[in-house]
Design a protein around this motif. Structure first.
Motif, PDB file in Angstrom:
ATOM      1  N   HIS A   1       0.805  -1.218   0.000  1.00 37.39           N
ATOM      2  CA  HIS A   1       0.000   0.000   0.000  1.00 37.39           C
ATOM      3  C   HIS A   1       0.837   1.267   0.000  1.00 37.39           C
ATOM      4  CE1 HIS A   1      -3.232  -2.730   1.804  1.00 37.39           C
ATOM      5  NE2 HIS A   1      -3.103  -2.877   0.517  1.00 37.39           N
TER       6      HIS A   1
ATOM      7  N   ARG B   1      -9.133   0.920   4.361  1.00 35.18           N
ATOM      8  CA  ARG B   1     -10.003  -0.157   3.829  1.00 35.18           C
ATOM      9  C   ARG B   1      -9.180  -1.218   3.097  1.00 35.18           C
ATOM     10  NH1 ARG B   1     -12.788   4.060  -0.422  1.00 35.18           N
ATOM     11  NH2 ARG B   1     -11.622   3.440  -2.281  1.00 35.18           N
ATOM     12  N   MET B   2      -8.088  -0.774   2.425  1.00 41.54           N
ATOM     13  CA  MET B   2      -7.198  -1.757   1.779  1.00 41.54           C
ATOM     14  C   MET B   2      -6.513  -2.634   2.829  1.00 41.54           C
ATOM     15  SD  MET B   2      -5.193   0.390  -1.097  1.00 41.54           S
ATOM     16  CE  MET B   2      -5.768   0.558  -2.781  1.00 41.54           C
TER      17      MET B   2
ATOM     18  N   MET C   1      -8.872  -5.299   3.928  1.00 38.26           N
ATOM     19  CA  MET C   1      -8.962  -6.348   2.904  1.00 38.26           C
ATOM     20  C   MET C   1      -7.713  -7.228   2.923  1.00 38.26           C
ATOM     21  SD  MET C   1     -11.646  -6.765   1.178  1.00 38.26           S
ATOM     22  CE  MET C   1     -13.158  -6.048   1.778  1.00 38.26           C
ATOM     23  N   SER C   2      -6.551  -6.593   3.083  1.00 32.78           N
ATOM     24  CA  SER C   2      -5.306  -7.377   3.131  1.00 32.78           C
ATOM     25  C   SER C   2      -5.269  -8.286   4.343  1.00 32.78           C
ATOM     26  CB  SER C   2      -4.090  -6.452   3.192  1.00 32.78           C
ATOM     27  OG  SER C   2      -4.035  -5.668   2.048  1.00 32.78           O
TER      28      SER C   2
ATOM     29  N   ILE D   1      -7.869  -9.623   5.745  1.00 28.44           N
ATOM     30  CA  ILE D   1      -8.757 -10.743   5.403  1.00 28.44           C
ATOM     31  C   ILE D   1      -8.007 -11.737   4.514  1.00 28.44           C
ATOM     32  CG2 ILE D   1     -10.784 -11.365   4.014  1.00 28.44           C
ATOM     33  CD1 ILE D   1     -12.158  -8.796   5.064  1.00 28.44           C
TER      34      ILE D   1
ATOM     35  N   PHE E   1     -15.765   1.607   4.266  1.00 28.41           N
ATOM     36  CA  PHE E   1     -16.048   2.017   2.886  1.00 28.41           C
ATOM     37  C   PHE E   1     -17.104   3.107   2.803  1.00 28.41           C
ATOM     38  CE2 PHE E   1     -13.803  -0.631  -0.219  1.00 28.41           C
ATOM     39  CZ  PHE E   1     -13.262  -1.612   0.582  1.00 28.41           C
TER      40      PHE E   1
ATOM     41  N   SER F   1      -6.589   3.022  -5.727  1.00 21.94           N
ATOM     42  CA  SER F   1      -7.772   2.264  -5.321  1.00 21.94           C
ATOM     43  C   SER F   1      -8.343   1.459  -6.475  1.00 21.94           C
ATOM     44  CB  SER F   1      -8.845   3.214  -4.791  1.00 21.94           C
ATOM     45  OG  SER F   1     -10.018   2.475  -4.504  1.00 21.94           O
ATOM     46  N   GLU F   2      -8.841   0.271  -6.145  1.00 29.09           N
ATOM     47  CA  GLU F   2      -9.526  -0.580  -7.125  1.00 29.09           C
ATOM     48  C   GLU F   2     -11.030  -0.601  -6.870  1.00 29.09           C
ATOM     49  OE1 GLU F   2      -5.937  -3.873  -7.639  1.00 29.09           O
ATOM     50  OE2 GLU F   2      -7.534  -4.199  -6.186  1.00 29.09           O
TER      51      GLU F   2
ATOM     52  N   PHE G   1     -23.804  -3.448  -0.943  1.00 30.45           N
ATOM     53  CA  PHE G   1     -22.411  -3.632  -0.519  1.00 30.45           C
ATOM     54  C   PHE G   1     -22.364  -4.046   0.960  1.00 30.45           C
ATOM     55  CE2 PHE G   1     -18.274  -2.211   1.027  1.00 30.45           C
ATOM     56  CZ  PHE G   1     -17.412  -2.665   0.033  1.00 30.45           C
TER      57      PHE G   1
ATOM     58  N   SER H   1     -21.005  -7.510   2.740  1.00 28.54           N
ATOM     59  CA  SER H   1     -20.047  -7.523   3.874  1.00 28.54           C
ATOM     60  C   SER H   1     -20.622  -8.333   5.029  1.00 28.54           C
ATOM     61  CB  SER H   1     -19.789  -6.111   4.410  1.00 28.54           C
ATOM     62  OG  SER H   1     -19.332  -5.276   3.406  1.00 28.54           O
TER      63      SER H   1
ATOM     64  N   CYS I   1     -16.108 -13.646  -1.345  1.00 26.79           N
ATOM     65  CA  CYS I   1     -15.166 -12.626  -1.847  1.00 26.79           C
ATOM     66  C   CYS I   1     -15.523 -12.298  -3.303  1.00 26.79           C
ATOM     67  CB  CYS I   1     -13.717 -13.116  -1.847  1.00 26.79           C
ATOM     68  SG  CYS I   1     -13.198 -14.041  -0.405  1.00 26.79           S
TER      69      CYS I   1
ATOM     70  N   CYS J   1     -18.610 -10.119  -4.162  1.00 20.93           N
ATOM     71  CA  CYS J   1     -18.440  -8.675  -3.987  1.00 20.93           C
ATOM     72  C   CYS J   1     -17.439  -8.111  -5.000  1.00 20.93           C
ATOM     73  CB  CYS J   1     -17.995  -8.355  -2.561  1.00 20.93           C
ATOM     74  SG  CYS J   1     -18.042  -6.582  -2.231  1.00 20.93           S
ATOM     75  N   HIS J   2     -16.307  -8.771  -5.152  1.00 17.70           N
ATOM     76  CA  HIS J   2     -15.264  -8.241  -6.047  1.00 17.70           C
ATOM     77  C   HIS J   2     -15.745  -8.111  -7.490  1.00 17.70           C
ATOM     78  CE1 HIS J   2     -11.722  -9.533  -3.220  1.00 17.70           C
ATOM     79  NE2 HIS J   2     -12.426  -8.515  -2.744  1.00 17.70           N
TER      80      HIS J   2
ATOM     81  N   TYR K   1     -17.774  -4.871  -7.466  1.00 12.94           N
ATOM     82  CA  TYR K   1     -17.328  -3.627  -6.826  1.00 12.94           C
ATOM     83  C   TYR K   1     -15.823  -3.383  -6.833  1.00 12.94           C
ATOM     84  CZ  TYR K   1     -22.156  -3.644  -5.157  1.00 12.94           C
ATOM     85  OH  TYR K   1     -23.521  -3.647  -5.088  1.00 12.94           O
ATOM     86  N   ARG K   2     -15.066  -4.300  -7.456  1.00 14.71           N
ATOM     87  CA  ARG K   2     -13.608  -4.110  -7.482  1.00 14.71           C
ATOM     88  C   ARG K   2     -13.108  -4.245  -8.911  1.00 14.71           C
ATOM     89  NH1 ARG K   2      -9.246  -8.342  -4.911  1.00 14.71           N
ATOM     90  NH2 ARG K   2      -7.363  -7.154  -5.433  1.00 14.71           N
TER      91      ARG K   2
HETATM   92  C1  HEC Z   1     -18.460  -6.368   0.477  1.00 12.07           C
HETATM   93  C2  HEC Z   1     -17.488  -6.426  -0.562  1.00 12.07           C
HETATM   94  C3  HEC Z   1     -16.224  -7.214  -0.412  1.00 12.07           C
HETATM   95  C4  HEC Z   1     -16.059  -8.462   0.149  1.00 12.07           C
HETATM   96  C5  HEC Z   1     -17.109  -9.374   0.758  1.00 12.07           C
HETATM   97  C6  HEC Z   1     -14.657  -8.771   0.007  1.00 12.07           C
HETATM   98  N1  HEC Z   1     -13.994  -7.745  -0.590  1.00 12.07           N
HETATM   99 FE1  HEC Z   1     -12.003  -7.630  -0.941  1.00 12.07          FE
HETATM  100  N2  HEC Z   1     -12.222  -5.771  -1.757  1.00 12.07           N
HETATM  101  C7  HEC Z   1     -13.410  -5.112  -1.915  1.00 12.07           C
HETATM  102  C8  HEC Z   1     -13.172  -3.836  -2.560  1.00 12.07           C
HETATM  103  C9  HEC Z   1     -14.226  -2.813  -2.948  1.00 12.07           C
HETATM  104  C10 HEC Z   1     -11.786  -3.729  -2.786  1.00 12.07           C
HETATM  105  C11 HEC Z   1     -11.018  -2.562  -3.407  1.00 12.07           C
HETATM  106  C12 HEC Z   1     -10.631  -1.563  -2.303  1.00 12.07           C
HETATM  107  C13 HEC Z   1      -9.827  -0.389  -2.823  1.00 12.07           C
HETATM  108  O1  HEC Z   1      -8.863  -0.619  -3.599  1.00 12.07           O
HETATM  109  O2  HEC Z   1     -10.121   0.758  -2.475  1.00 12.07           O
HETATM  110  C14 HEC Z   1     -11.220  -4.984  -2.255  1.00 12.07           C
HETATM  111  C15 HEC Z   1      -9.866  -5.268  -2.260  1.00 12.07           C
HETATM  112  C16 HEC Z   1      -9.318  -6.463  -1.834  1.00 12.07           C
HETATM  113  C17 HEC Z   1      -7.908  -6.772  -1.870  1.00 12.07           C
HETATM  114  C18 HEC Z   1      -6.798  -5.820  -2.344  1.00 12.07           C
HETATM  115  C19 HEC Z   1      -6.369  -4.951  -1.186  1.00 12.07           C
HETATM  116  C20 HEC Z   1      -5.243  -4.047  -1.595  1.00 12.07           C
HETATM  117  O3  HEC Z   1      -4.154  -4.198  -1.050  1.00 12.07           O
HETATM  118  O4  HEC Z   1      -5.451  -3.184  -2.447  1.00 12.07           O
HETATM  119  C21 HEC Z   1      -7.757  -8.039  -1.388  1.00 12.07           C
HETATM  120  C22 HEC Z   1      -6.455  -8.804  -1.229  1.00 12.07           C
HETATM  121  C23 HEC Z   1      -9.081  -8.529  -1.055  1.00 12.07           C
HETATM  122  N3  HEC Z   1     -10.012  -7.540  -1.331  1.00 12.07           N
HETATM  123  C24 HEC Z   1      -9.336  -9.786  -0.542  1.00 12.07           C
HETATM  124  C25 HEC Z   1     -10.610 -10.238  -0.184  1.00 12.07           C
HETATM  125  C26 HEC Z   1     -10.889 -11.586   0.279  1.00 12.07           C
HETATM  126  C27 HEC Z   1      -9.850 -12.702   0.393  1.00 12.07           C
HETATM  127  C28 HEC Z   1     -12.227 -11.629   0.555  1.00 12.07           C
HETATM  128  C29 HEC Z   1     -13.060 -12.810   1.050  1.00 12.07           C
HETATM  129  C30 HEC Z   1     -12.601 -13.572   2.177  1.00 12.07           C
HETATM  130  C31 HEC Z   1     -12.771 -10.316   0.257  1.00 12.07           C
HETATM  131  N4  HEC Z   1     -11.770  -9.509  -0.190  1.00 12.07           N
HETATM  132  C32 HEC Z   1     -14.102  -9.967   0.416  1.00 12.07           C
HETATM  133  C33 HEC Z   1     -14.655  -5.563  -1.529  1.00 12.07           C
HETATM  134  C34 HEC Z   1     -14.920  -6.765  -0.879  1.00 12.07           C
END
Ligand code: HEC
Length: 133
Positions: A9, A20-21, A24-25, A27, A67, A76-77, A89, A93, A124, A127-128, A131-132
């Motif tokens: 990041h 928020r990243m 996600m990382s 997770i 978010f 951001s993605e 969304f 979650s 995952c 949602c992705h 929204y990603r």
């Molecule tokens: C409710 C929606 C949602 C769920 C459920 C979700 N994600 Fe995400 N995830 C996102 C969004 C939106 C982004 C982009 C965030 C950004 O770049 O601003 C993202 C980004 C990521 C990234 C990249 C982070 C980075 O370093 O930029 C990873 C890795 C990731 N998600 C893993 C997961 C995994 C593994 C799961 C399931 C266990 C999961 N996500 C579930 C919405 C979600």
């Protein structure tokens, strides 16, 4: 433990986006722990697996709040439609959170873990794909 994500990041200027990243990382980090166990790279351990699920639940619980502000960053993605569909969304979650809470109690065998990987992975993806980038 977060050294990898901190590096990934680098260059994110917006601290809300970075937060928020980071969630996600975190997770993804727990998914890696579970994935290694599922593949037999590390030995199966029910307590470790359930703890990883609990961590995922915690971060999924934080996701809507993290978010909610419509923030952007060149790195951001996140797609802008998140904020047009914020209730969907949030539901997605919550779905991950509920599933992970359940798994934090129910992963008792390797077989449980294998099916957990499938159900978590589907969450995952669902949602992705919307929204990603
Ligand atoms: C409710 C929606 C949602 C769920 C459920 C979700 N994600 Fe995400 N995830 C996102 C969004 C939106 C982004 C982009 C965030 C950004 O770049 O601003 C993202 C980004 C990521 C990234 C990249 C982070 C980075 O370093 O930029 C990873 C890795 C990731 N998600 C893993 C997961 C995994 C593994 C799961 C399931 C266990 C999961 N996500 C579930 C919405 C979600």
């Amino acid at each position: 433990m977060f050294a990898g994500s901190a590096l990934a990041h680098k260059g994110v200027m917006n601290s809300s986006v970075k937060a928020r990243m980071d969630a996600m990382s975190a997770i993804a980090q727990q998914m890696k722990t579970l994935g290694k166990m599922a593949k037999g790279v590390t030995p199966f351990d029910s307590a470790t697996a359930r703890l990883a699920a609990a961590e995922i639940a915690k971060h999924a619980g934080d996701t809507p709040k993290l978010f909610e502000p419509e923030e952007d960053d060149p790195k951001s993605e996140a797609k802008a439609i998140i904020w047009d569909n914020f209730s969907d969304f949030t539901i997605k979650s919550n779905h991950l959170e509920d599933l992970a809470v359940e798994l934090s109690v129910t992963i008792l065998t390797k077989k449980d873990l294998n099916s957990a990987m499938k159900s978590l992975g589907a969450t995952c993806q669902s949602c992705h794909k919307l929204y990603r980038d």
